[in-house]
Design a protein around this motif. Structure first.
Motif, short mmCIF file in Angstrom:
data_model
loop_
_atom_site.label_atom_id
_atom_site.label_comp_id
_atom_site.label_asym_id
_atom_site.label_seq_id
_atom_site.Cartn_x
_atom_site.Cartn_y
_atom_site.Cartn_z
N GLY A 253 0.86 -1.18 0.00
CA GLY A 253 0.00 0.00 0.00
C GLY A 253 0.90 1.24 0.00
O GLY A 253 2.11 1.11 -0.13
N THR A 254 0.38 2.46 0.04
CA THR A 254 -1.02 2.72 0.28
C THR A 254 -1.83 2.59 -1.00
O THR A 254 -2.98 2.17 -0.98
N GLU A 255 -1.23 2.95 -2.15
CA GLU A 255 -1.95 2.89 -3.42
C GLU A 255 -2.23 1.44 -3.80
O GLU A 255 -1.31 0.64 -3.92
N THR A 256 -3.52 1.11 -4.03
CA THR A 256 -3.88 -0.30 -4.22
C THR A 256 -4.95 -0.47 -5.29
O THR A 256 -5.89 -1.24 -5.12
N ASN A 257 -4.81 0.22 -6.42
CA ASN A 257 -5.84 0.12 -7.45
C ASN A 257 -5.93 -1.28 -8.04
O ASN A 257 -7.03 -1.78 -8.29
N GLY A 258 -4.81 -1.91 -8.31
CA GLY A 258 -4.82 -3.30 -8.76
C GLY A 258 -4.72 -4.25 -7.59
O GLY A 258 -5.58 -5.08 -7.37
N VAL A 295 -7.13 -0.28 0.02
CA VAL A 295 -8.04 0.84 0.28
C VAL A 295 -8.58 1.49 -0.99
O VAL A 295 -9.43 2.36 -0.92
N ASP A 296 -8.08 1.05 -2.16
CA ASP A 296 -8.48 1.69 -3.42
C ASP A 296 -9.10 0.69 -4.39
O ASP A 296 -8.95 0.82 -5.61
N GLY A 297 -9.80 -0.32 -3.85
CA GLY A 297 -10.58 -1.21 -4.69
C GLY A 297 -9.86 -2.43 -5.23
O GLY A 297 -10.46 -3.21 -5.96
N GLY A 298 -8.58 -2.63 -4.90
CA GLY A 298 -7.84 -3.77 -5.41
C GLY A 298 -8.02 -5.02 -4.56
O GLY A 298 -8.86 -5.08 -3.66
N ALA A 325 -10.89 4.76 -1.90
CA ALA A 325 -11.43 4.84 -3.27
C ALA A 325 -10.79 5.95 -4.10
O ALA A 325 -11.46 6.65 -4.84
N ARG A 326 -9.47 6.07 -4.00
CA ARG A 326 -8.77 7.05 -4.83
C ARG A 326 -8.40 6.41 -6.16
O ARG A 326 -7.76 5.35 -6.22
N GLN A 332 -11.47 9.62 -12.14
CA GLN A 332 -11.87 8.22 -12.06
C GLN A 332 -12.68 7.97 -10.79
O GLN A 332 -12.36 8.47 -9.71
N LYS A 333 -13.72 7.16 -10.91
CA LYS A 333 -14.55 6.81 -9.76
C LYS A 333 -14.36 5.34 -9.43
O LYS A 333 -14.59 4.47 -10.28
N ILE A 334 -13.91 5.06 -8.23
CA ILE A 334 -13.79 3.69 -7.74
C ILE A 334 -15.09 3.32 -7.05
O ILE A 334 -15.44 3.88 -6.01
#
Length: 450
Positions: A253-258, A295-298, A325-326, A332-334
């Protein structure tokens, strides 16, 4: 048979001997940090690449450069006693923009060493690359890579090797590998404690990575996996490293889109830095030893962390499913909550931790699932009184192990979770502590009764 072997050796020798050395001094580089050698180093790289590859040699000496761009099949080799120093002038850094879409490629960025869409790049030798990052002041909330350069950034690299080198003093993240395949990092030394956002290692949406024998001392996160695009970090092995951090020693993390899949981290020693002269983020003892976040939908699945010894850290183990949901591009909308399913944390010893406690938390209707923790000993200061259970779910907040403050359990606070198993857990406190070892709310935990 002897003739066959001899013929093979002759052919192999002929193949390897064709790769030439391109000494940067032959292109005008000078061992003088008052003079810029960027153009000379870049000419050596370009000619090496145009010839089909080889070794760009940095001989013993001190050379000042701005941005250089690596090309396919180039081996940047720094001899013992060789140092590439980053310029302290922003004008000497070349803004670059990849067409790979991710959170941090929306605008032009600056870095000392850059590569995009390359294959067969090697950075090695027993020399040093020093970004002199303290020279770049933090000017805004999100200025890393904008007015504070990365030291090394490789995007869409294939078959990348970084070994034996020393990396020092980046303006922000030290090394960012974005959407790379087949990366090998071995025996490097990283010292990054001179500016904000001073991570040691960032693997971002990379596949098939092996990291071994890294010695890292960073102000910000040390071993860091991210997913700033839909591409997961997948098939990653990290082992045999010694790290120091004021923030998180091991962090997904923190970025977790995938997200993260098939991650194996083992044999990591976490210790306090020998240099506590400056602190930009975190806590003197460190925030966490292990932080696993979505935390970002992954998704986070099949993650194994074992053989960890840690001295210090405030809240040693933190597992968090939330809904910040960033998105990774503007607008972009998660519209989904991610998933954590399948985590194994074992053989962990933490000494001199802070009293906050550890946590495993999801959200109502979105539990953390199937987490096994075994053979874990945590020794902390204790001395706390009964503490109320946090009421606010903090579903949109930045995830951090200390986000709840002092937890209601001296061991583990578990909320909104299913299939959580504890086995062989020991919590020791230096001072008597009134809190129970476990506090469980809306969770399925084994052994029952915790």
């Amino acid at each position: 048979m002897k003739q066959i072997i001899l013929s093979f050796l002759m052919v192999f020798g002929a193949m390897t001997s064709t790769a030439a050395d391109y000494n940067i001094t032959a292109y005008g580089a000078v061992s003088d940090t008052s003079r810029l050698s960027t153009d000379a180093v870049q000419r050596a790289i370009d000619e090496c690449s145009q010839a089909g590859g080889g070794r760009v040699l940095v001989p013993t000496g001190s050379y000042k450069i701005g941005t250089i761009v690596l090309k396919s099949n180039v081996n940047l080799h720094l001899e013992h006693g060789a140092t590439l120093y980053g310029s302290t002038r922003l004008e000497d850094y070349r803004p670059m923009k990849s067409d790979y879409v991710s959170l941090r490629t929306q605008t032009e960025t600056i870095q000392l060493i850059y590569a995009d869409d390359v294959a067969g790049v090697v950075i090695d030798g027993h020399g040093t690359i020093d970004g002199r990052g303290r020279s770049f002041k933090k000017l805004s909330w999100n200025d890393e890579g904008i007015t504070r350069p990365h030291l090394l950034r490789i995007i869409r690299g294939r078959d990348i090797t970084v070994r034996d080198i020393t990396l020092r003093n980046s303006g922000c993240w030290m090394q960012h590998y974005l959407a790379c395949d087949r990366v090998r990092i071995d025996g490097i030394r990283v010292f990054n404690r001179n500016n904000y956002n001073n991570d040691a290692l960032d693997l971002d949406g990379c596949h098939d990575v092996v990291v071994t024998g890294m010695l890292a001392d960073s102000d910000d996160d040390a071993i860091t996996l991210k997913s700033t695009s839909p591409r997961l970090c997948e098939n990653i092995t990290i082992t045999g490293c010694v790290v120091s951090s004021h923030c998180n020693a091991i962090k997904l993390g923190t970025e977790t889109n995938g997200g993260f899949r098939n991650i194996n981290i083992s044999g990591i020693c976490v210790k306090p830095s020998e240099d506590q002269s400056s602190q930009f983020f975190g806590l003197p003892r460190g925030i966490s030893a292990i932080s696993l976040e979505i935390v970002d939908g992954g998704v986070l699945e099949n993650v194994n962390v074992s053989g960890i010894t840690a001295e210090g850290t405030e809240s040693p183990i933190f597992v968090r499913l939330a809904n910040r949901a960033r998105g990774y591009y503007e607008g972009q909308k998660i519209d989904r909550v991610g998933r954590i399913d399948g985590v194994h944390i074992s053989n962990v010893f933490v000494n001199n931790a802070g009293p906050s406690g550890c946590s495993i938390t999801g959200l109502p209707g979105h539990p953390v699932e199937n987490v096994t923790l075994s053979d874990i000993t945590i020794c902390h200061s204790g001395g706390q009184k009964q503490t109320p259970i946090p009421v606010d779910e903090k579903e949109k907040e930045y995830p951090e192990a200390t986000m709840w403050g002092v937890l209601p359990a001296r061991g583990f606070f578990v909320r909104h979770a299913r299939g959580i198993r504890f086995d062989g857990i020991e919590i020791r406190t230096a001072a008597p502590d009134e809190r129970p070892e476990y506090v469980v709310e809306d969770a399925d935990v084994t052994p029952a009764g915790m």
